[in-house]
Design a protein around this motif. Sequence first.
Motif, PDB file in Angstrom:
ATOM      1  N   LEU A   1       1.480   9.304  -5.774  1.00 56.88           N
ATOM      2  CA  LEU A   1       1.818  10.693  -5.485  1.00 56.88           C
ATOM      3  C   LEU A   1       2.890  11.222  -6.434  1.00 56.88           C
ATOM      4  CD1 LEU A   1       1.738  10.660  -1.587  1.00 56.88           C
ATOM      5  CD2 LEU A   1       0.096  11.747  -3.130  1.00 56.88           C
ATOM      6  N   GLN A   2       3.883  10.386  -6.736  1.00 53.30           N
ATOM      7  CA  GLN A   2       4.952  10.829  -7.624  1.00 53.30           C
ATOM      8  C   GLN A   2       4.452  11.030  -9.048  1.00 53.30           C
ATOM      9  OE1 GLN A   2       8.003   7.903  -6.902  1.00 53.30           O
ATOM     10  NE2 GLN A   2       8.880   9.072  -5.231  1.00 53.30           N
ATOM     11  N   SER A   3       3.455  10.280  -9.463  1.00 53.46           N
ATOM     12  CA  SER A   3       2.947  10.426 -10.822  1.00 53.46           C
ATOM     13  C   SER A   3       1.803  11.442 -10.909  1.00 53.46           C
ATOM     14  CB  SER A   3       2.488   9.075 -11.368  1.00 53.46           C
ATOM     15  OG  SER A   3       1.432   8.570 -10.591  1.00 53.46           O
ATOM     16  N   ASN A   4       1.378  11.997  -9.777  1.00 51.22           N
ATOM     17  CA  ASN A   4       0.311  13.000  -9.734  1.00 51.22           C
ATOM     18  C   ASN A   4       0.780  14.196  -8.914  1.00 51.22           C
ATOM     19  OD1 ASN A   4      -2.169  11.560 -10.985  1.00 51.22           O
ATOM     20  ND2 ASN A   4      -1.264  10.057  -9.601  1.00 51.22           N
ATOM     21  N   PRO A   5       1.513  15.119  -9.536  1.00 49.04           N
ATOM     22  CA  PRO A   5       2.133  16.209  -8.778  1.00 49.04           C
ATOM     23  C   PRO A   5       1.144  17.090  -8.019  1.00 49.04           C
ATOM     24  CG  PRO A   5       2.419  16.543 -11.143  1.00 49.04           C
ATOM     25  CD  PRO A   5       1.822  15.197 -10.948  1.00 49.04           C
ATOM     26  N   LYS A   6      -0.043  17.317  -8.551  1.00 51.26           N
ATOM     27  CA  LYS A   6      -1.036  18.151  -7.853  1.00 51.26           C
ATOM     28  C   LYS A   6      -1.438  17.509  -6.527  1.00 51.26           C
ATOM     29  CE  LYS A   6      -4.364  21.372  -7.735  1.00 51.26           C
ATOM     30  NZ  LYS A   6      -4.079  22.520  -6.971  1.00 51.26           N
ATOM     31  N   GLU A   7      -1.710  16.207  -6.558  1.00 54.59           N
ATOM     32  CA  GLU A   7      -2.098  15.504  -5.332  1.00 54.59           C
ATOM     33  C   GLU A   7      -0.933  15.432  -4.356  1.00 54.59           C
ATOM     34  OE1 GLU A   7      -2.975  14.592  -8.358  1.00 54.59           O
ATOM     35  OE2 GLU A   7      -5.161  14.580  -8.262  1.00 54.59           O
ATOM     36  N   TYR A   8       0.278  15.240  -4.893  1.00 54.30           N
ATOM     37  CA  TYR A   8       1.468  15.193  -4.040  1.00 54.30           C
ATOM     38  C   TYR A   8       1.680  16.540  -3.362  1.00 54.30           C
ATOM     39  CZ  TYR A   8       6.279  13.913  -2.699  1.00 54.30           C
ATOM     40  OH  TYR A   8       7.429  13.630  -2.007  1.00 54.30           O
ATOM     41  N   TYR A   9       1.486  17.590  -4.111  1.00 51.21           N
ATOM     42  CA  TYR A   9       1.596  18.959  -3.599  1.00 51.21           C
ATOM     43  C   TYR A   9       0.612  19.171  -2.442  1.00 51.21           C
ATOM     44  CZ  TYR A   9       0.967  24.051  -3.889  1.00 51.21           C
ATOM     45  OH  TYR A   9       0.862  25.381  -3.605  1.00 51.21           O
ATOM     46  N   GLU A  10      -0.643  18.805  -2.664  1.00 48.55           N
ATOM     47  CA  GLU A  10      -1.665  18.958  -1.620  1.00 48.55           C
ATOM     48  C   GLU A  10      -1.366  18.068  -0.415  1.00 48.55           C
ATOM     49  OE1 GLU A  10      -5.351  18.258  -3.624  1.00 48.55           O
ATOM     50  OE2 GLU A  10      -5.196  20.116  -4.781  1.00 48.55           O
ATOM     51  N   TYR A  11      -0.888  16.859  -0.674  1.00 48.37           N
ATOM     52  CA  TYR A  11      -0.513  15.944   0.400  1.00 48.37           C
ATOM     53  C   TYR A  11       0.574  16.571   1.282  1.00 48.37           C
ATOM     54  CZ  TYR A  11       1.990  12.147   2.690  1.00 48.37           C
ATOM     55  OH  TYR A  11       2.637  11.370   3.619  1.00 48.37           O
TER      56      TYR A  11
ATOM     57  N   LYS B   1       7.986  23.760  -2.888  1.00 45.90           N
ATOM     58  CA  LYS B   1       8.484  24.802  -3.792  1.00 45.90           C
ATOM     59  C   LYS B   1       8.742  24.230  -5.181  1.00 45.90           C
ATOM     60  CE  LYS B   1      10.700  27.799  -0.381  1.00 45.90           C
ATOM     61  NZ  LYS B   1      11.974  28.349   0.111  1.00 45.90           N
ATOM     62  N   GLN B   2       9.370  23.055  -5.234  1.00 47.69           N
ATOM     63  CA  GLN B   2       9.644  22.417  -6.526  1.00 47.69           C
ATOM     64  C   GLN B   2       8.338  22.096  -7.258  1.00 47.69           C
ATOM     65  OE1 GLN B   2      11.922  19.023  -5.329  1.00 47.69           O
ATOM     66  NE2 GLN B   2      13.874  20.116  -5.322  1.00 47.69           N
ATOM     67  N   LEU B   3       7.395  21.522  -6.545  1.00 47.16           N
ATOM     68  CA  LEU B   3       6.120  21.172  -7.160  1.00 47.16           C
ATOM     69  C   LEU B   3       5.340  22.424  -7.570  1.00 47.16           C
ATOM     70  CD1 LEU B   3       5.066  18.224  -4.848  1.00 47.16           C
ATOM     71  CD2 LEU B   3       5.547  18.074  -7.294  1.00 47.16           C
ATOM     72  N   ALA B   4       5.430  23.476  -6.765  1.00 47.42           N
ATOM     73  CA  ALA B   4       4.734  24.717  -7.094  1.00 47.42           C
ATOM     74  C   ALA B   4       5.255  25.271  -8.409  1.00 47.42           C
ATOM     75  CB  ALA B   4       4.901  25.735  -5.963  1.00 47.42           C
ATOM     76  N   SER B   5       6.571  25.228  -8.597  1.00 43.85           N
ATOM     77  CA  SER B   5       7.117  25.739  -9.859  1.00 43.85           C
ATOM     78  C   SER B   5       6.711  24.831 -11.019  1.00 43.85           C
ATOM     79  CB  SER B   5       8.637  25.877  -9.777  1.00 43.85           C
ATOM     80  OG  SER B   5       9.251  24.616  -9.675  1.00 43.85           O
TER      81      SER B   5
ATOM     82  N   ILE C   1       0.836  -1.203   0.000  1.00 40.03           N
ATOM     83  CA  ILE C   1       0.000   0.000   0.000  1.00 40.03           C
ATOM     84  C   ILE C   1       0.869   1.251   0.000  1.00 40.03           C
ATOM     85  CG2 ILE C   1      -1.640   1.355   1.381  1.00 40.03           C
ATOM     86  CD1 ILE C   1      -2.866  -1.368   2.243  1.00 40.03           C
ATOM     87  N   GLN C   2       1.916   1.268   0.843  1.00 38.27           N
ATOM     88  CA  GLN C   2       2.818   2.414   0.890  1.00 38.27           C
ATOM     89  C   GLN C   2       3.503   2.629  -0.452  1.00 38.27           C
ATOM     90  OE1 GLN C   2       5.224   1.267   4.255  1.00 38.27           O
ATOM     91  NE2 GLN C   2       4.032   2.529   5.663  1.00 38.27           N
ATOM     92  N   LYS C   3       3.913   1.547  -1.092  1.00 31.07           N
ATOM     93  CA  LYS C   3       4.560   1.642  -2.400  1.00 31.07           C
ATOM     94  C   LYS C   3       3.584   2.199  -3.429  1.00 31.07           C
ATOM     95  CE  LYS C   3       6.894  -1.020  -5.959  1.00 31.07           C
ATOM     96  NZ  LYS C   3       7.189  -2.338  -6.478  1.00 31.07           N
ATOM     97  N   ALA C   4       2.351   1.709  -3.408  1.00 30.40           N
ATOM     98  CA  ALA C   4       1.331   2.187  -4.353  1.00 30.40           C
ATOM     99  C   ALA C   4       1.036   3.669  -4.117  1.00 30.40           C
ATOM    100  CB  ALA C   4       0.063   1.355  -4.225  1.00 30.40           C
ATOM    101  N   ASN C   5       0.932   4.080  -2.843  1.00 32.89           N
ATOM    102  CA  ASN C   5       0.686   5.484  -2.524  1.00 32.89           C
ATOM    103  C   ASN C   5       1.823   6.365  -3.013  1.00 32.89           C
ATOM    104  OD1 ASN C   5      -1.769   4.980  -1.319  1.00 32.89           O
ATOM    105  ND2 ASN C   5      -0.976   5.020   0.760  1.00 32.89           N
TER     106      ASN C   5
END
Length: 143
Positions: free
Chosen positions: A39-49, A107-111, A31-35
């Motif tokens: 997150l890495q393939s969905n930058p918007k969700e990773y950013y919010e996370y 910051k990286q994801l925001a840019s 589950i952790q690996k899938a999460n």
Amino acid sequence: MVYPGEIEIAPGIYLTKKADLPKKPTAIAEIQKANKEFLQSNPKEYYEYLLNENKSLERSIEMLEFSNKEMFDQDENDPIYIESIAENIIVIERQQAAIVANQKKVKQLASTLGICFQEVVNTNESNDVNGDADMNTEDGVYL
């Protein structure tokens, strides 16, 4: 008599080596690996996370600092309280380091997402439900 895979560590006492079996990933690890992959393939969700994770860490730090103050005020010479306060300080430092690391990723994801980082900071402050946005955020332990 020593059997295969055993080592005699003292007269009549044997240590059996653990068999080298392939490790199966646990359900939690999967589950952790899938999460992480999601997150890495969905930058918007990773950013919010990451923003939510920082809010959670900041709240945890507030609670630990409050707990330290309560214990110190209760009995500053109690050895159990002293040990607990020291442990809390270590956790606070670890959580502050995690916040800094998360802020770099934010910051990286925001840019990447085309979001101004200052907007992120202002949004976090305006969403502060406790009204603590202008709270002193200097590093250190507050007692």
